[in-house]
Design an enzyme around this catalytic site. Structure first.
Site, PDB file in Angstrom:
ATOM      1  N   HIS A  43       8.867  66.915  33.840  1.00  0.00           N
ATOM      2  CA  HIS A  43       7.828  67.540  33.019  1.00  0.00           C
ATOM      3  C   HIS A  43       6.966  66.430  32.413  1.00  0.00           C
ATOM      4  CE1 HIS A  43      10.892  66.358  30.108  1.00  0.00           C
ATOM      5  NE2 HIS A  43       9.870  66.211  29.281  1.00  0.00           N
ATOM      6  N   HIS A 129       3.384  61.103  31.366  1.00  0.00           N
ATOM      7  CA  HIS A 129       4.279  60.601  32.416  1.00  0.00           C
ATOM      8  C   HIS A 129       5.401  61.588  32.698  1.00  0.00           C
ATOM      9  CE1 HIS A 129       6.332  59.481  28.698  1.00  0.00           C
ATOM     10  NE2 HIS A 129       7.445  59.510  29.401  1.00  0.00           N
TER      11      HIS A 129
END
Length: 189
Positions: A43, A129
């Site tokens: 995620h 990220h």
């Protein structure tokens, strides 16, 4: 009593999760990190809330629903593999995404809503990220240049919602989607 932690994130499309997991399988034997993140746990975190009393979870849900309807779907493309921490013994190995202004606006709106209801959030600059691995365990120094010689992951996916996740440290996968908040097809102001 065990505290329950929550965070708000952009979910990753299933086909992109599979591509990242496949890439990880190809390189994991040569890059000894202590923990490789489970495919289902990929995620992009927008806001880590930490412990949230159950009574406040409903307030988070209401605010995230309000934030989501002010946004429309957008696309993200994977960029390069990077690290956080010491270059020779990184804490985190991560997959980046290309700069997309709509992601920064979304993150700002999520932050504003969360601080507005009393959360104290991380002040570090936003570095979107996808965490792939944690804690370098190699006997030799980690060399990002060596990793960059491996095939690159190339993928684009649509972001159509934000998700409130709950962390379960005693499970794999660790993150459970508690609620999702779909974007509007036409944003409101």
């Amino acid at each position: 009593m065990k505290q329950t932690h929550y965070f708000i994130a952009v979910p990753i499309a299933a086909e992109v999760k599979k591509q990242i997991a496949h890439w990880k399988e190809q390189i994991a034997f040569a890059f000894p990190f202590r923990t490789w993140v489970h495919e289902e746990d990929y995620h992009i975190t927008l806001a880590f809330l930490g412990h949230v009393p159950q009574a406040k979870v409903e307030e988070v849900r209401e605010k995230m629903a309000e934030v989501a309807v002010r946004h429309t779907p957008f696309s993200l493309s994977l960029s390069e593999i990077r690290t956080f921490g010491d270059r020779t013994a990184p804490r985190i190995l991560w997959q980046g995404v290309e700069k997309e202004e709509k992601l920064w606006v979304l993150r700002r709106d999520v932050y504003t809503a969360c601080t507005g209801i009393g959360f104290s959030l991380d002040k570090r600059p936003f570095t979107p990220h996808i965490t792939i691995a944690r804690k370098w365990q190699g006997s030799e120094a980690f060399r990002l240049e060596e990793l960059k010689q491996k095939p690159r992951i190339a993928a684009t996916f649509s972001v159509r919602e934000i998700v409130l996740y709950q962390t379960h440290l005693d499970r794999t996968p660790k993150y459970e989607a508690i609620a999702s908040f779909p974007f509007s097809e036409k944003a409101t102001s």
